[in-house]
Scaffold this motif. Structure first.
Motif, PDB file in Angstrom:
ATOM      1  N   PRO A 473      29.619   5.942 -28.739  1.00 17.82           N
ATOM      2  CA  PRO A 473      30.851   5.180 -28.531  1.00 17.82           C
ATOM      3  C   PRO A 473      31.562   4.713 -29.785  1.00 17.82           C
ATOM      4  O   PRO A 473      32.687   4.224 -29.709  1.00 17.82           O
ATOM      5  N   LEU A 474      30.943   4.864 -30.960  1.00 19.02           N
ATOM      6  CA  LEU A 474      31.545   4.304 -32.174  1.00 19.02           C
ATOM      7  C   LEU A 474      32.629   5.204 -32.751  1.00 19.02           C
ATOM      8  O   LEU A 474      32.507   6.428 -32.741  1.00 19.02           O
ATOM      9  N   LEU A 546      13.602   3.341 -33.756  1.00 14.37           N
ATOM     10  CA  LEU A 546      14.835   4.111 -33.867  1.00 14.37           C
ATOM     11  C   LEU A 546      14.785   5.324 -32.934  1.00 14.37           C
ATOM     12  O   LEU A 546      13.705   5.771 -32.545  1.00 14.37           O
ATOM     13  N   PRO A 547      15.957   5.874 -32.550  1.00 14.45           N
ATOM     14  CA  PRO A 547      15.973   6.990 -31.596  1.00 14.45           C
ATOM     15  C   PRO A 547      15.142   8.181 -32.019  1.00 14.45           C
ATOM     16  O   PRO A 547      14.625   8.905 -31.177  1.00 14.45           O
ATOM     17  N   MET A 548      15.037   8.417 -33.321  1.00 16.11           N
ATOM     18  CA  MET A 548      14.236   9.546 -33.795  1.00 16.11           C
ATOM     19  C   MET A 548      13.789   9.274 -35.223  1.00 16.11           C
ATOM     20  O   MET A 548      14.451   8.540 -35.958  1.00 16.11           O
ATOM     21  N   PRO A 549      12.657   9.865 -35.640  1.00 13.14           N
ATOM     22  CA  PRO A 549      12.178   9.688 -37.013  1.00 13.14           C
ATOM     23  C   PRO A 549      13.163  10.281 -38.015  1.00 13.14           C
ATOM     24  O   PRO A 549      13.972  11.157 -37.678  1.00 13.14           O
ATOM     25  N   PRO A 550      13.097   9.840 -39.283  1.00 14.86           N
ATOM     26  CA  PRO A 550      14.088  10.265 -40.285  1.00 14.86           C
ATOM     27  C   PRO A 550      14.213  11.771 -40.469  1.00 14.86           C
ATOM     28  O   PRO A 550      15.325  12.305 -40.533  1.00 14.86           O
ATOM     29  N   ASP A 647      30.030  -6.530 -38.130  1.00 12.68           N
ATOM     30  CA  ASP A 647      30.613  -5.188 -38.040  1.00 12.68           C
ATOM     31  C   ASP A 647      29.612  -4.115 -38.449  1.00 12.68           C
ATOM     32  O   ASP A 647      29.600  -3.018 -37.881  1.00 12.68           O
ATOM     33  N   ILE A 648      28.771  -4.418 -39.422  1.00 12.87           N
ATOM     34  CA  ILE A 648      27.708  -3.468 -39.776  1.00 12.87           C
ATOM     35  C   ILE A 648      26.720  -3.346 -38.618  1.00 12.87           C
ATOM     36  O   ILE A 648      26.290  -2.246 -38.264  1.00 12.87           O
ATOM     37  N   ASP A 649      26.386  -4.491 -37.997  1.00  9.13           N
ATOM     38  CA  ASP A 649      25.487  -4.455 -36.839  1.00  9.13           C
ATOM     39  C   ASP A 649      26.081  -3.610 -35.719  1.00  9.13           C
ATOM     40  O   ASP A 649      25.394  -2.790 -35.106  1.00  9.13           O
ATOM     41  N   LEU A 650      27.371  -3.812 -35.456  1.00  8.69           N
ATOM     42  CA  LEU A 650      28.034  -3.075 -34.379  1.00  8.69           C
ATOM     43  C   LEU A 650      28.045  -1.580 -34.678  1.00  8.69           C
ATOM     44  O   LEU A 650      27.764  -0.757 -33.791  1.00  8.69           O
ATOM     45  N   CYS A 651      28.331  -1.219 -35.909  1.00 14.56           N
ATOM     46  CA  CYS A 651      28.331   0.203 -36.282  1.00 14.56           C
ATOM     47  C   CYS A 651      26.962   0.834 -36.082  1.00 14.56           C
ATOM     48  O   CYS A 651      26.844   1.950 -35.556  1.00 14.56           O
ATOM     49  N   MET A 652      25.927   0.128 -36.492  1.00 15.22           N
ATOM     50  CA  MET A 652      24.582   0.688 -36.373  1.00 15.22           C
ATOM     51  C   MET A 652      24.131   0.762 -34.919  1.00 15.22           C
ATOM     52  O   MET A 652      23.436   1.698 -34.515  1.00 15.22           O
ATOM     53  N   LEU A 654      26.095   1.177 -32.227  1.00 19.09           N
ATOM     54  CA  LEU A 654      26.870   2.142 -31.453  1.00 19.09           C
ATOM     55  C   LEU A 654      26.940   3.531 -32.087  1.00 19.09           C
ATOM     56  O   LEU A 654      27.212   4.506 -31.399  1.00 19.09           O
ATOM     57  N   GLY A 655      26.704   3.611 -33.393  1.00 19.18           N
ATOM     58  CA  GLY A 655      26.818   4.902 -34.060  1.00 19.18           C
ATOM     59  C   GLY A 655      25.502   5.502 -34.498  1.00 19.18           C
ATOM     60  O   GLY A 655      25.406   6.709 -34.699  1.00 19.18           O
ATOM     61  N   ALA A 656      24.470   4.650 -34.663  1.00 18.59           N
ATOM     62  CA  ALA A 656      23.186   5.140 -35.156  1.00 18.59           C
ATOM     63  C   ALA A 656      22.055   4.905 -34.178  1.00 18.59           C
ATOM     64  O   ALA A 656      20.912   5.286 -34.454  1.00 18.59           O
ATOM     65  N   GLY A 657      22.359   4.278 -33.037  1.00 17.15           N
ATOM     66  CA  GLY A 657      21.311   4.030 -32.059  1.00 17.15           C
ATOM     67  C   GLY A 657      20.336   2.952 -32.482  1.00 17.15           C
ATOM     68  O   GLY A 657      19.192   2.941 -32.022  1.00 17.15           O
ATOM     69  N   TRP A 658      20.781   2.030 -33.387  1.00 14.23           N
ATOM     70  CA  TRP A 658      19.903   0.918 -33.757  1.00 14.23           C
ATOM     71  C   TRP A 658      19.523   0.188 -32.468  1.00 14.23           C
ATOM     72  O   TRP A 658      20.375  -0.159 -31.668  1.00 14.23           O
ATOM     73  N   PRO A 659      18.233  -0.049 -32.234  1.00 10.75           N
ATOM     74  CA  PRO A 659      17.798  -0.565 -30.932  1.00 10.75           C
ATOM     75  C   PRO A 659      18.335  -1.958 -30.605  1.00 10.75           C
ATOM     76  O   PRO A 659      18.353  -2.844 -31.464  1.00 10.75           O
ATOM     77  N   PHE A 660      18.759  -2.131 -29.371  1.00  5.60           N
ATOM     78  CA  PHE A 660      19.241  -3.428 -28.913  1.00  5.60           C
ATOM     79  C   PHE A 660      18.163  -4.493 -29.030  1.00  5.60           C
ATOM     80  O   PHE A 660      18.458  -5.660 -29.284  1.00  5.60           O
ATOM     81  N   HIS A 661      16.890  -4.100 -28.813  1.00  4.56           N
ATOM     82  CA  HIS A 661      15.832  -5.106 -28.822  1.00  4.56           C
ATOM     83  C   HIS A 661      15.616  -5.699 -30.204  1.00  4.56           C
ATOM     84  O   HIS A 661      14.958  -6.735 -30.339  1.00  4.56           O
ATOM     85  N   LEU A 662      16.167  -5.060 -31.256  1.00  7.53           N
ATOM     86  CA  LEU A 662      16.106  -5.637 -32.593  1.00  7.53           C
ATOM     87  C   LEU A 662      17.350  -6.454 -32.898  1.00  7.53           C
ATOM     88  O   LEU A 662      17.465  -7.050 -33.962  1.00  7.53           O
ATOM     89  N   GLY A 663      18.291  -6.486 -31.962  1.00  2.00           N
ATOM     90  CA  GLY A 663      19.521  -7.253 -32.137  1.00  2.00           C
ATOM     91  C   GLY A 663      20.512  -6.462 -32.947  1.00  2.00           C
ATOM     92  O   GLY A 663      21.220  -5.612 -32.457  1.00  2.00           O
ATOM     93  N   GLY A 664      20.580  -6.732 -34.198  1.00  7.03           N
ATOM     94  CA  GLY A 664      21.392  -5.980 -35.138  1.00  7.03           C
ATOM     95  C   GLY A 664      20.563  -5.830 -36.393  1.00  7.03           C
ATOM     96  O   GLY A 664      19.545  -6.513 -36.569  1.00  7.03           O
ATOM     97  N   ILE A 665      21.004  -4.975 -37.295  1.00  6.06           N
ATOM     98  CA  ILE A 665      20.202  -4.748 -38.490  1.00  6.06           C
ATOM     99  C   ILE A 665      20.172  -5.982 -39.388  1.00  6.06           C
ATOM    100  O   ILE A 665      19.150  -6.299 -39.996  1.00  6.06           O
TER     101      ILE A 665
END
Length: 685
Positions: A473-474, A546-550, A647-652, A654-665
């Protein structure tokens, strides 16, 4: 329960009226859930609203003159669950447990009346809104329902008002786990009305135009015995256990124990087959109490708030009144990304989209790909035949750029090379109007440099989508040094119409998501270059969920692209983004990554990275990676790449799949103490 916790509750009222059922079936007491606002403020359940609903149910239960009880919602909304605004203020476990018990005490009355109860899912139903219907004897759903879900695990909770007990006993463990676990894991995927019926959650489905009237007529037939609801018997044997085992394997593989809500939800569903209703509900109360007091929930609510509020009002976006209408779109390029963009613009804007490329074969392939995707949407029932025909007609191709003469927006999706992109824009400018917005889908190059030399550099804007375009969605909207407000406003307005969450980003190397991800990847690759085995480095990031390993991510985007972005960042910040000779060798070898198609390590790729003599442990790799992230994010904020840490949290997210359970980065780095350790201060106060 402390009354101050939910002092700001918007009460959802339980409005009761009598309805004379057709066919002489008697009187139905219809309860409408309504908070007094329109559909933009959905009905939720707080303590006062639940108490009012309980009183309404007490009143109807005492009546001898009714044949049934029904529950429905206000227009377009059934109910969307618990009022979560007060949850972060709960500081006592007893209050947390009381929230669970109150919902159970009220909702279960619908299943314990002397007359049948009916839930009429007329609109959006989530969380407690789904669960109140599960307590009813029968359920109908509207064809117009587009948002039906039990998203609690996504936020750090469990469906705690009957969901983990009643749903698997209604439709079986496998289907219940799809709703409770799989859909939240898939970026909180929603069910639609037909899917609700197919799963067996609803007993009947009716057209949205006459939904309540048809539901009442169906209710009358049920009461008269003319319709018998036949539900398949639920297998509480091996099939149940197998479904639970598969769910555990999936969650462990995806999250590695980083999100306790998913594990707790699976535990509750696993035990539901042998528990009584009282035991199942009591277990949900205890699970809710534990999770409400956890940091995971606070993190999930922060992330949810970002995606629901900040994403809809982007910081720094210009006045929407400055946006120009977009009645035709041009797409330069006919590769996979270009085809995805063409289809997205056609579907969402419903305007002509013309693609160009250098030769007929590539052009035909690109347009054909978009048309084939339309065919797949039709085959899946996602669009009607008429809509498929119209979309197919909207996406066309041309070998010459004079086809862009009447376009209002042209986006390039060509090779990621500055000279190529500048040449494309110079050619396009010869054919378009002075007002036509020129957008670039670059992932790392300078928008300012790309616009240099054009007669109208103020019309150029970055429009960075993420792959797959239809799913993520980002949309990073990049303002170059000379980008004008009209072009920027048009970009934001178009992004909203495309149903993307837009974030305004400064024209800085790799913008936000790629810069953060590449700093993470750079540290992981450096550890491998130094002698850390690839599998050890991969496992190091597992606690983040994270959605997948590096290295799997590298294979998805392609080593060549990863190397190109790394080179761009190295040119800008050589001290923080060192070049990896081994990554360059991997690209030169032509291998698609370090993994084979079966996700086993490719020995030849492993050999390319071999040779280092300073291996690190998993803990050491994770520590250095997180320290690097904290350092990079602080520098990005100091450079004003975005307006705020949110805004960095939102980008990560919605764009990187940063897990919701971690909140934001940034709150994660704050909670773990890494931000202060590395930068001397927290990101958020």
């Amino acid at each position: 329960m402390n009354p101050d916790i939910f002092a700001d509750e918007v009460v959802t009222h339980a409005l009761v009226r009598d309805v004379a059922l057709p066919r002489g079936a008697g009187t139905l007491a219809l309860i409408t859930l309504d908070n007094g606002h329109d559909h933009t403020r959905p009905s939720t359940f707080g303590p006062r609203g639940l108490t009012e609903l309980g009183e309404a149910l007490d009143a109807v239960a005492a009546r001898e003159d009714i044949a049934a009880v029904g529950v429905t919602g206000k227009p377009f909304i059934f109910a969307v669950g618990a009022d979560l605004k007060g949850v972060p203020l709960i500081g006592d476990r007893a209050d947390a447990a009381a929230v669970g018990r109150l919902g159970h005490d009220v909702f279960r009355r619908l299943g314990e009346l002397r007359v049948p109860s009916f839930a009429y899912y007329n609109g959006a139903a989530m969380g407690g809104g789904v669960e109140i219907g599960l307590h009813c004897t029968y359920r109908t759903v509207s064809t117009g329902v587009t948002a039906f879900a039990l998203p609690e695990a996504f936020l750090g909770l469990v469906p705690g008002w009957g969901g983990t007990y009643l749903l698997p006993r209604l439709i079986g463990a496998e289907k219940a786990l799809k709703v409770v676990i799989d859909n939240p894991l898939a970026q909180n995927r929603m069910l639609k009305g037909p899917q609700v019926r197919e799963l067996g959650i609803a007993d009947a489905i009716f057209d949205s135009a006459d939904f309540l009237e048809e539901s009442l007529a169906w209710t009358a037939r049920v009461l008269k015995g003319e319709v018998v609801v036949d539900r398949p018997e639920v297998d509480t044997g091996k099939a149940w256990d197998d479904a639970v085992a598969l769910a555990r394997w999936n969650v462990d593989g995806r999250l590695h124990g980083a999100a306790p809500s998913y594990v707790k939800a699976i535990d509750l569903i696993a035990a539901a087959k042998d528990r009584t209703r009282d035991e199942g509900f009591a277990a949900e109360d205890e699970a809710l109490a534990d999770l409400i007091m956890s940091g995971e929930l606070r993190a999930g609510l922060y992330a949810f708030d970002l995606t629901q509020k900040r994403a809809k009002k982007p910081a720094g976006a210009p006045d929407a009144a400055l946006a120009r209408p977009v009645t035709k779109v041009g797409v330069v390029g006919a590769g996979l990304m270009a085809s995805q963009l063409a289809l997205l613009f056609a579907r969402r804007l419903e305007v002509p989209v013309v693609m160009t490329d250098l030769d007929q074969e590539r052009l035909d392939r690109g347009v054909g790909h978009a048309h084939a995707e339309i065919g797949r949407l039709l085959a899946k029932g996602r669009i009607s035949p008429d809509k498929a025909n119209r979309l197919t007609a909207l996406v066309t191709g041309s070998l010459t750029k004079d086809a862009f003469a009447d376009a209002d927006l042209v986006i390039e999706a060509v090779f990621e090379e500055m000279s190529v992109k500048r040449a494309v824009f110079a050619e396009v400018e010869e054919h378009v109007s002075a007002e036509c917005v020129l957008a670039t889908n670059t992932s790392s190059l300078s928008v300012t440099e790309m616009a240099a030399g054009l007669r109208h550099p103020e019309r150029v804007v970055g429009f960075h989508f993420f792959n797959p375009v239809a799913v993520l969605p980002l949309l990073e909207v990049v303002r170059g040094e000379r980008t004008g407000d009209e072009a920027l406003a048009t970009a934001f307005a178009t992004g909203r119409t495309l149903k993307k969450s837009c974030v305004l980003v400064k024209d800085a190397p790799a913008f936000v998501v790629n810069r953060v991800l590449l700093r993470l990847l750079a540290e992981i690759v450096a550890a491998v270059d130094e002698g850390t085995p690839i599998e050890v480095a991969e496992r190091a990031a597992a606690p983040l969920g994270l959605p997948m390993p590096p290295f799997v991510l590298m294979g998805l985007v392609g080593p060549a692209i990863a190397l190109h972005v790394n080179e761009t960042l190295h040119a800008a910040f050589p001290g923080r983004f060192p070049l990896s000779d081994n990554l360059a060798k991997l690209v030169a070898s032509g291998k698609p990554g370090v993994y084979r198609p079966d996700l086993t390590l490719d020995p030849e790729a492993v050999e390319i990275f071999a040779g280092g003599d300073r291996p690190s442990t998993e803990e050491q790799v994770l520590d250095r990676a997180l320290a690097a992230l904290a350092d990079e994010i602080r520098l990005m904020l100091d450079e004003e790449v975005v307006a705020a840490p949110e805004d960095i949290d939102l980008c990560m997210l919605l764009g990187a799949g940063w897990p919701f359970h971690l909140g934001g980065i940034t709150p994660y780095l704050d909670r773990t103490g890494i931000s202060e350790k590395v930068t001397g201060r927290r990101f958020r106060t």
